[in-house]
Scaffold this motif. Structure first.
Motif, PDB file in Angstrom:
ATOM      1  N   TRP A  30      -6.068  -2.796  -0.277  1.00  0.00           N
ATOM      2  CA  TRP A  30      -6.569  -2.112   0.916  1.00  0.00           C
ATOM      3  C   TRP A  30      -7.559  -2.995   1.672  1.00  0.00           C
ATOM      4  O   TRP A  30      -7.605  -2.979   2.897  1.00  0.00           O
ATOM      5  CB  TRP A  30      -7.221  -0.784   0.545  1.00  0.00           C
ATOM      6  CG  TRP A  30      -6.205   0.238   0.150  1.00  0.00           C
ATOM      7  CD1 TRP A  30      -5.781   0.519  -1.125  1.00  0.00           C
ATOM      8  CD2 TRP A  30      -5.447   1.088   1.010  1.00  0.00           C
ATOM      9  NE1 TRP A  30      -4.823   1.482  -1.093  1.00  0.00           N
ATOM     10  CE2 TRP A  30      -4.604   1.863   0.199  1.00  0.00           C
ATOM     11  CE3 TRP A  30      -5.412   1.257   2.390  1.00  0.00           C
ATOM     12  CZ2 TRP A  30      -3.732   2.797   0.724  1.00  0.00           C
ATOM     13  CZ3 TRP A  30      -4.534   2.206   2.907  1.00  0.00           C
ATOM     14  CH2 TRP A  30      -3.713   2.956   2.082  1.00  0.00           C
ATOM     15  N   VAL A  72       0.815  -1.225   0.000  1.00  0.00           N
ATOM     16  CA  VAL A  72       0.000   0.000   0.000  1.00  0.00           C
ATOM     17  C   VAL A  72       0.842   1.265   0.000  1.00  0.00           C
ATOM     18  O   VAL A  72       0.357   2.327  -0.381  1.00  0.00           O
ATOM     19  CB  VAL A  72      -1.020   0.051   1.164  1.00  0.00           C
ATOM     20  CG1 VAL A  72      -2.022  -1.057   1.038  1.00  0.00           C
ATOM     21  CG2 VAL A  72      -0.336   0.033   2.501  1.00  0.00           C
ATOM     22  N   HIS A 117       3.054   1.924  -2.020  1.00  0.00           N
ATOM     23  CA  HIS A 117       3.430   2.201  -3.414  1.00  0.00           C
ATOM     24  C   HIS A 117       2.162   2.251  -4.268  1.00  0.00           C
ATOM     25  O   HIS A 117       1.604   1.210  -4.607  1.00  0.00           O
ATOM     26  CB  HIS A 117       4.380   1.112  -3.919  1.00  0.00           C
ATOM     27  CG  HIS A 117       5.618   0.992  -3.094  1.00  0.00           C
ATOM     28  ND1 HIS A 117       6.727   1.781  -3.302  1.00  0.00           N
ATOM     29  CD2 HIS A 117       5.909   0.209  -2.031  1.00  0.00           C
ATOM     30  CE1 HIS A 117       7.648   1.479  -2.407  1.00  0.00           C
ATOM     31  NE2 HIS A 117       7.175   0.519  -1.631  1.00  0.00           N
ATOM     32  N   HIS A 118       1.732   3.446  -4.634  1.00  0.00           N
ATOM     33  CA  HIS A 118       0.458   3.627  -5.340  1.00  0.00           C
ATOM     34  C   HIS A 118       0.430   2.998  -6.733  1.00  0.00           C
ATOM     35  O   HIS A 118      -0.628   2.728  -7.274  1.00  0.00           O
ATOM     36  CB  HIS A 118       0.112   5.115  -5.432  1.00  0.00           C
ATOM     37  CG  HIS A 118       0.999   5.872  -6.366  1.00  0.00           C
ATOM     38  ND1 HIS A 118       2.264   6.291  -6.008  1.00  0.00           N
ATOM     39  CD2 HIS A 118       0.808   6.249  -7.650  1.00  0.00           C
ATOM     40  CE1 HIS A 118       2.811   6.909  -7.047  1.00  0.00           C
ATOM     41  NE2 HIS A 118       1.959   6.893  -8.036  1.00  0.00           N
ATOM     42  N   ASP A 119       1.574   2.764  -7.322  1.00  0.00           N
ATOM     43  CA  ASP A 119       1.616   2.222  -8.680  1.00  0.00           C
ATOM     44  C   ASP A 119       1.758   0.701  -8.730  1.00  0.00           C
ATOM     45  O   ASP A 119       1.812   0.107  -9.793  1.00  0.00           O
ATOM     46  CB  ASP A 119       2.744   2.866  -9.475  1.00  0.00           C
ATOM     47  CG  ASP A 119       4.106   2.692  -8.820  1.00  0.00           C
ATOM     48  OD1 ASP A 119       4.154   2.373  -7.611  1.00  0.00           O
ATOM     49  OD2 ASP A 119       5.120   2.881  -9.514  1.00  0.00           O
TER      50      ASP A 119
END
Length: 116
Positions: free
Chosen positions: A40, A17, A19-21
């Motif tokens: 999530w 989580v 790392h958004h990519d």
């Protein structure tokens, strides 16, 4: 933790989580589709549990996947970072029977004349 240091045995939802990519997905043998899922939802309860030890299940057909793909989304394409062989902590004969039944249903669906 830096993605370069991730290993199948140690990677948790908490690591991902940050790392958004980064994406998590698995190939479903029942649906014949790659299914991407929301880390999530996993992390809300099991943030510190290694992903390799969790038991995932396809919501469409009920088949349990055997591997989990960790990738990084780069504009329209993606880069595969890691393949995690799943070794669920909680797996018993009931789950084996559920897996066989789900695969049988999926096979029957794919072989039915009206499917294609």
């Amino acid at each position: 933790m830096d993605p370069a240091r991730w290993t199948p045995e140690r990677l948790t939802a908490r690591d991902v989580v940050a790392h958004h990519d980064v994406t998590l997905s698995f190939y479903c043998r029942g649906c014949h589709l790659t299914v991407e899922f929301n880390v999530w939802k996993v992390g809300a309860r099991l943030a510190h549990t290694p992903l390799q030890e969790l038991r995932f299940r396809c919501v469409r057909c009920g088949v349990y996947p055997e591997t989990l793909e960790v990738g990084r989304r780069d504009s329209m394409s993606g880069v595969r970072l890691l393949t995690i062989p799943l070794k669920p902590r909680a797996w018993d004969d009931g789950h084996r029977a559920d897996q066989e039944a789900a695969l049988r249903r999926a096979r029957e669906k794919w072989e039915s004349p009206g499917h294609r």
